[in-house]
Design a protein around this motif. Structure first.
Motif, mmCIF file in Angstrom:
data_model
loop_
_atom_site.group_PDB
_atom_site.id
_atom_site.type_symbol
_atom_site.label_atom_id
_atom_site.label_comp_id
_atom_site.label_asym_id
_atom_site.label_seq_id
_atom_site.Cartn_x
_atom_site.Cartn_y
_atom_site.Cartn_z
ATOM 1 N N ASP B 208 0.871 -1.186 0.196
ATOM 2 C CA ASP B 208 -0.086 0.062 -0.065
ATOM 3 C C ASP B 208 0.979 1.180 -0.194
ATOM 4 O OD1 ASP B 208 -2.211 -1.403 -0.256
ATOM 5 O OD2 ASP B 208 -2.984 -0.870 1.722
ATOM 6 N N TYR B 209 2.006 1.024 0.696
ATOM 7 C CA TYR B 209 2.621 2.451 0.978
ATOM 8 C C TYR B 209 3.220 2.647 -0.661
ATOM 9 C CZ TYR B 209 6.669 -0.669 1.670
ATOM 10 O OH TYR B 209 7.662 -1.675 1.793
ATOM 11 N N LEU B 211 1.723 2.145 -3.382
ATOM 12 C CA LEU B 211 0.565 2.776 -3.932
ATOM 13 C C LEU B 211 0.255 4.266 -3.632
ATOM 14 C CD1 LEU B 211 -1.118 1.133 -6.146
ATOM 15 C CD2 LEU B 211 -3.046 0.898 -4.406
ATOM 16 N N LEU B 212 0.680 4.299 -2.295
ATOM 17 C CA LEU B 212 0.414 5.573 -1.836
ATOM 18 C C LEU B 212 1.514 6.688 -2.459
ATOM 19 C CD1 LEU B 212 -0.907 7.770 0.458
ATOM 20 C CD2 LEU B 212 1.171 7.317 1.362
ATOM 21 N N VAL B 221 9.727 5.574 -11.203
ATOM 22 C CA VAL B 221 10.938 5.198 -10.888
ATOM 23 C C VAL B 221 11.172 5.505 -9.423
ATOM 24 C CG1 VAL B 221 13.424 5.595 -11.326
ATOM 25 C CG2 VAL B 221 11.825 5.175 -13.092
ATOM 26 N N GLN B 222 10.841 7.133 -9.290
ATOM 27 C CA GLN B 222 10.898 7.596 -7.833
ATOM 28 C C GLN B 222 10.416 6.672 -6.775
ATOM 29 O OE1 GLN B 222 9.164 11.245 -8.362
ATOM 30 N NE2 GLN B 222 11.190 12.364 -8.782
ATOM 31 N N ARG B 226 12.760 4.982 -4.041
ATOM 32 C CA ARG B 226 12.837 5.584 -2.654
ATOM 33 C C ARG B 226 11.756 4.903 -1.469
ATOM 34 N NH1 ARG B 226 13.928 11.254 -3.108
ATOM 35 N NH2 ARG B 226 12.362 11.677 -1.085
ATOM 36 N N HIS B 227 11.051 4.295 -2.045
ATOM 37 C CA HIS B 227 10.065 3.386 -1.294
ATOM 38 C C HIS B 227 10.495 1.900 -1.221
ATOM 39 C CE1 HIS B 227 8.083 6.919 0.522
ATOM 40 N NE2 HIS B 227 8.069 7.398 -0.827
ATOM 41 N N ARG B 230 14.245 0.700 -1.266
ATOM 42 C CA ARG B 230 14.836 1.039 0.080
ATOM 43 C C ARG B 230 14.268 0.301 1.083
ATOM 44 N NH1 ARG B 230 13.861 5.410 3.583
ATOM 45 N NH2 ARG B 230 15.865 5.557 4.953
ATOM 46 N N ASN B 231 13.156 -0.055 1.085
ATOM 47 C CA ASN B 231 12.567 -0.757 2.200
ATOM 48 C C ASN B 231 13.207 -2.151 2.077
ATOM 49 O OD1 ASN B 231 11.297 1.449 2.971
ATOM 50 N ND2 ASN B 231 9.326 0.707 3.295
ATOM 51 N N VAL B 234 16.366 -3.265 3.580
ATOM 52 C CA VAL B 234 16.672 -3.490 4.893
ATOM 53 C C VAL B 234 16.745 -4.963 5.506
ATOM 54 C CG1 VAL B 234 15.761 -3.248 7.361
ATOM 55 C CG2 VAL B 234 15.715 -1.482 5.630
ATOM 56 N N PRO B 306 14.105 1.786 12.082
ATOM 57 C CA PRO B 306 13.781 2.566 13.230
ATOM 58 C C PRO B 306 12.686 1.965 14.386
ATOM 59 C CG PRO B 306 12.659 3.450 11.525
ATOM 60 C CD PRO B 306 13.804 2.555 10.916
ATOM 61 N N ARG B 307 12.127 0.977 13.478
ATOM 62 C CA ARG B 307 10.910 0.036 14.359
ATOM 63 C C ARG B 307 11.755 -0.595 15.639
ATOM 64 N NH1 ARG B 307 8.079 -2.365 9.490
ATOM 65 N NH2 ARG B 307 9.865 -2.313 9.084
ATOM 66 N N ARG B 309 15.088 0.048 16.498
ATOM 67 C CA ARG B 309 15.769 0.991 17.189
ATOM 68 C C ARG B 309 14.957 1.565 18.240
ATOM 69 N NH1 ARG B 309 16.412 6.134 14.519
ATOM 70 N NH2 ARG B 309 16.597 4.886 12.836
#
Lengths: 346, 316
Positions: B208-209, B211-212, B221-222, B226-227, B230-231, B234, B306-307, B309
């Motif tokens: 969903d993120y 799609l958002l 491409v962006q 970027r989402h 990158r995710n 991890v 961060p979740r 950390r």
């Protein structure tokens, strides 16, 4: 209500699946007028979300628009290429998702997620974007936006996350906001606050809103006009009053009857059967097999739209001049009576 | 955080101790001994003398206590018993560790970007021809062990075609002479990373993120860079360390095949000739480096995500 801002004409969307082709949307027509809130109501799988995804050009790759037009600003959105959509999404039409828990990128600060569109599309500097983002966060009702700006989604509650999603959707000042069941994943007290917020924002930002939901209570709160969808088609549309006080389609009757209210004493009505498999859409009226008022012709031929009033149309043979007169179900009659009394009392 | 790291380091020492103890007893309780193959040439006195020199005339638990005492009091891990008689084990190891680490890191350095590239490609073209080709190779490379790859490369590339030296040659530039072993070691980690990233990325591409990100006006491409990408990188950090450890394991045999004077080669040889102290020391080294790598990942994972950390600090 002003001129038409978005017009969907005979939209058909098919999905390619393993077992065959699923006809998710089968000839949907509606208009969104400037400044109004149009609710599209229907149960799961009725094609309401697919319709909105088609409008934004974010259908999954196995979906195909087989016919129809989506007219916005003189353009037919169904003909646009992906790169032409970049200037439409966010800036002209935006989407608020059903599930705010999964809609935000879990490992990016919310501020950054709001700023992203501003920086990429409006080419703002970091400082400008931050200023605007904080203002947006304040707008959607997030306390201490400065602090919250540099927090991560998991540090927010569901309602607050949905506010962030709304802030993102509003960042580029869109003309149309599509809300796809924005309160379904939230608990009831938060629901009403988010709905109020959307109503306020609609006025402040001069938005036209398409509101997708299966919750008739929500419809009554937010909508100006309502389209009722079943099995990939709109079966009835009209103003909120038309739909709630003078429903004409048996499916709308069934929906209204199955909604509990404070005075419900009897066993809650439920619609018998299950929606049809859209791989093999039924002949005639798709609702006929579950409809206790179905006539022979319902199984043979699809009903056209009959005019109930200038604002109110329904696709059911019951409105044909030759059809037998059918009384509203008793539960519903009482309920409408109560609703009218309440309205007069209020 | 400091407390957590200290706790983990304490844990590492406990594991090392257990590994050391188990290895000590296992090796000595196995049939055979340091005098295998030369026993008949020695007189009984000679034999007793040699055994006494290394405390092997005593019961095994006493040997163990003496060994522990040596470590605690003098940091004495013993000397090589057979391969380089009377040379301290750490001197032997210190000489060999650099080239093994060089192989391992070079192989990792090659595998990570290639794996990420192939994984991304396969996820973006999911269920297309490219994806099927990549997935086929992944299955192939995951199933073929590195020593088979090493033998194949040695036969075809080095022997038949003569592009690279057959075995390690000190006089050649290091990169040329270690090219084939590094390559042989890289296939499995490349395949592992590719497979993992493909799965992660195709999941986040459908999220969903993502799609958002697209509905808020980012280009495809962006949004992907970027989402989604990158995710999904991890969790890939998680497989890089097991990959490194498996490279280390692979280099045990691959070093022997190419005759590289590294730790892997000497570990295998020391096991073959029952050079207890060398085996034990290299075992300790391998354990230590694996545990340290895992610790490193766990710590860096917290820094990236961060979740983790901020876990438990809801109102931070």
């Amino acid at each position: 209500m002003g001129e038409t801002i978005l017009k969907v004409k005979d939209l058909r969307v098919n999905f390619r699946a393993w077992a065959g082709t699923v006809q998710a949307v089968r000839g949907v027509n509606f208009e969104l007028k400037k400044g109004e809130t149009l609710a599209i109501v229907g149960e799961s799988g009725s094609g309401k979300s697919v319709t909105t995804k088609a409008i934004l050009g974010i259908l999954p790759s196995n979906a195909r628009i087989t016919s129809g037009e989506i007219l916005y600003d003189g353009k037919d959105l169904t003909k646009l290429k992906e790169k032409d959509f970049y200037s439409i999404r966010g800036k002209h039409i935006s989407l608020v998702f059903q599930d705010p828990l999964s809609a935000l990128n879990p490992i990016q600060k919310v501020g950054k997620q709001i700023c992203e569109a501003l920086r990429k599309n409006e080419h703002m500097t970091a400082a400008e974007a931050k200023k605007r983002a904080v203002a947006l966060m304040e707008d959607v009702g997030i306390p201490e936006p400065e602090t919250k700006f540099s927090q991560y989604p998991f540090q927010f509650s569901g309602g607050m996350r949905q506010r962030i999603v709304i802030a993102i959707a509003l960042a580029l000042n869109p003309k149309i906001l599509i809300c796809d069941e924005p309160t379904t994943a939230l608990d009831v007290t938060i629901q009403s606050r988010i709905l109020d917020k959307i109503k306020d924002l609609k006025e402040e930002h001069d938005l036209s809103v398409i509101f997708i939901t299966h919750d008739l209570g929500v419809v009554a709160t937010v909508a100006d006009r309502v389209c009722v969808m079943y099995a990939g088609k709109i079966v009835e549309y009209g103003t909120v009053d038309d739909i709630f006080y003078e429903p004409a389609h048996p499916y709308t009757w069934a929906l209204l009857s199955s909604m509990p209210d404070l005075d419900t004493r009897e066993k809650l009505f439920s619609i018998p059967g299950a929606p049809p498999n859209m791989m093999y859409p039924p002949k005639g009226d798709a609702f006929a097999p579950r409809n206790r008022y179905a006539m022979e012709i319902d199984f043979e031929q699809e009903p056209p739209f009959f005019k109930v009033s200038d604002t109110h149309y329904a696709a059911t043979w019951l409105l044909h001049p030759k059809a037998p007169k059918v009384e509203l179900p008793e539960v519903l009659r009482h309920r409408i009576q109560r609703m009218k009394e309440e309205r007069e009392g209020a | 955080m400091a407390k957590y790291i200290l706790k983990r380091i304490a844990g590492i020492f406990i594991v090392l101790f257990v590994v050391m103890t188990a290895a000590f007893f296992m090796m000595r309780l196995m049939p055979g001994g340091i005098l295998d193959g030369v026993e008949e040439n020695l007189s009984a006195d000679m034999r007793d003398l040699i055994y006494a020199k290394y405390d092997m005339d005593k019961p095994i638990w006493e040997q163990y206590l003496l060994f522990l005492k040596g470590i605690v009091t003098e940091w004495d891990w013993g000397v090589s018993l057979k391969l380089y008689v009377n040379v301290s084990v750490w001197d032997i190891l210190a000489e060999r560790i650099p080239i093994t680490l060089y192989l391992g890191f070079l192989s990792l350095l090659i595998s990570v970007p290639i794996g990420i590239a192939f994984g991304t490609l396969a996820a973006l073209k999911k269920n297309g021809i490219v994806d099927h080709a990549v997935s086929f190779l992944v299955v192939l490379f995951i199933s073929i062990p590195s020593f088979v790859m090493a033998t194949g490369l040695q036969y075809f590339v080095a022997y038949k075609w003569g592009w690279f030296p057959l075995i390690y040659d000190d006089s050649l530039p290091r990169i040329t002479t270690t090219f084939l072993p590094v390559l042989a070691l890289s296939f499995t980690p490349i395949a592992t990373i590719t497979r993992y990233l493909r799965a992660e990325l195709s999941e986040s591409l459908n999220s969903d993120y993502m799609l958002l990100a697209r509905t808020k006006g980012l280009t495809r491409v962006q949004a992907t860079l970027r989402h989604a990408l990158r995710n999904s990188l991890v969790p890939v950090v998680n497989v890089i360390v097991p990959a490194f450890i498996s490279i280390m394991g692979g280099s045990l045999v691959v070093e022997s095949i190419f005759g590289i004077p590294g730790l892997g080669g000497i570990t295998v040889r020391s096991i073959n000739v029952a050079d207890y102290s060398v085996t034990l020391a290299s075992l300790i080294y391998y354990t230590l480096i694996s545990l340290a790598a895992i610790l490193l990942v766990d710590i860096s994972y917290g820094l990236i995500d961060p979740r983790i950390r901020m876990g438990g600090r809801k109102d931070a």
